[in-house]
Design an enzyme around this catalytic site. Structure first.
Site, PDB file in Angstrom:
ATOM      1  N   ASP A 109       0.860  -1.212  -0.013  1.00  0.00           N
ATOM      2  CA  ASP A 109       0.003   0.190  -0.015  1.00  0.00           C
ATOM      3  C   ASP A 109       0.873   1.296   0.006  1.00  0.00           C
ATOM      4  OD1 ASP A 109      -2.610   1.255   0.077  1.00  0.00           O
ATOM      5  OD2 ASP A 109      -2.332   1.726   2.273  1.00  0.00           O
ATOM      6  N   SER A 117      -6.935   5.192  -0.034  1.00  0.00           N
ATOM      7  CA  SER A 117      -7.142   3.659  -0.715  1.00  0.00           C
ATOM      8  C   SER A 117      -8.669   3.546  -0.283  1.00  0.00           C
ATOM      9  CB  SER A 117      -6.526   2.870   0.004  1.00  0.00           C
ATOM     10  OG  SER A 117      -5.032   3.178   0.018  1.00  0.00           O
ATOM     11  N   GLN A 144      -5.637  -1.890  -6.548  1.00  0.00           N
ATOM     12  CA  GLN A 144      -6.330  -1.181  -5.570  1.00  0.00           C
ATOM     13  C   GLN A 144      -6.921   0.040  -6.418  1.00  0.00           C
ATOM     14  OE1 GLN A 144      -4.341   2.335  -3.232  1.00  0.00           O
ATOM     15  NE2 GLN A 144      -4.168   0.580  -1.928  1.00  0.00           N
TER      16      GLN A 144
END
Length: 293
Positions: A211, A234, A284
């Protein structure tokens, strides 16, 4: 699981991933001190995966996870991870995890994750993407060296990544705009130090690291970087694990964004071990907004 990590960076990450168990399927995670106003998403994803893993049979390893970020995490509140054992089959095991925090005296969900695990299976089809030919990590500057000219503007980036060493190939605050077909970005990463010899720890650490730079791919065609012009968050995060990885050894993270619209960017990542083994694929969707209004 609690073998000692070799140094302070690895120990810091282990303190995040080594959850307190309060009931059979209830685990609690803590957040290290941070100047950020909200919890780094990779931390919550890594902790939730560890909670799921703690309830798996010994012969099962996680091969994929799918998750949603529901609310910003408060770094001053503990996070409780409740595991739902939704499938225990002969080959596959599935766990659902809901992460909660207190808000105004009530429990609210901040994150949800579903992870699927399986027993070892004989390979039938076998293929993988080849690793790109890029400079090796030892030839590149450290993240601290690269962002030193930005002073306090780089503090958040350094705080988020303090447990994971990064070697970037571009200045993250001042990138040249990318044009198709050359829209990919590359970074070498590893946990600084040694993690325990526990595969689940390395899988969770890779989830944590995945991430770190992924949403930046959504800005690659604009150039520049975060640096005060944009803010992002996110929305969801998925990882498919193809091979076992050692997260305390260098791995290459390639990111790209095939589509962006309506304030959202879809980003994909591919991960290779230093020997060229394709170990994971990441996806993502993230929110990107301009700070100029």
């Amino acid at each position: 699981m609690s073998e000692p990590a070799a140094d302070s960076q690895a120990s810091a990450l282990m303190s995040v991933l080594d959850l307190e168990q309060r009931d059979d399927d209830l685990f609690v995670g803590q957040t290290p001190s941070t100047p950020l106003q909200r919890i780094f998403g990779g931390q919550v994803a890594g902790q939730a995966l560890m909670a799921a893993t703690r309830t798996l049979p010994e012969d099962r390893t996680v091969h994929s996870l799918h998750s949603y970020f529901l609310r910003p995490g408060d770094p001053n509140e503990e996070i409780r991870y409740a595991v739902d054992r939704i499938r225990d089959g002969r080959t596959f095991t599935t766990r659902r995890v809901i992460a909660c925090q207190r808000r105004k005296g009530e429990d609210v969900a901040i994150f949800s994750l579903t992870a699927d695990a399986s027993a070892p299976q004989p390979a039938v089809a076998e293929h993988a993407l080849p690793m790109p030919d890029v400079p090796r990590p030892e030839t590149l500057p450290t993240l601290a060296e690269m962002v030193a000219p930005y002073g306090e503007h780089a503090a958040a980036a350094l705080a988020i990544s303090r447990a994971v060493e990064q070697r970037l190939m571009e200045d993250p605050f001042n990138r040249e705009p990318k044009r198709p077909p050359h829209t990919r970005t590359y970074a070498w990463m590893r946990v600084a130090g040694r993690l325990p010899e526990v595969p689940a720890v390395h899988t969770a650490a890779l989830t944590f690291a995945s991430d770190l730079t992924l949403l930046s791919a959504g800005l690659a065609r604009l150039g520049g970087g975060w640096g005060g012009r944009f803010v992002g968050a996110s929305l969801d995060h998925a990882v498919w694990f193809h091979q076992q990885v050692r997260s305390d050894e260098w791995f290459l993270y390639q990111t790209d964004s095939p589509a962006a619209s309506a304030g959202r960017a879809l980003c994909f990542g591919e991960v290779w071990a230093a020997d060229g083994t394709h170990v994971a694929t990441v996806a993502q969707q993230g929110l990107i907004r301009s700070l100029k209004g």
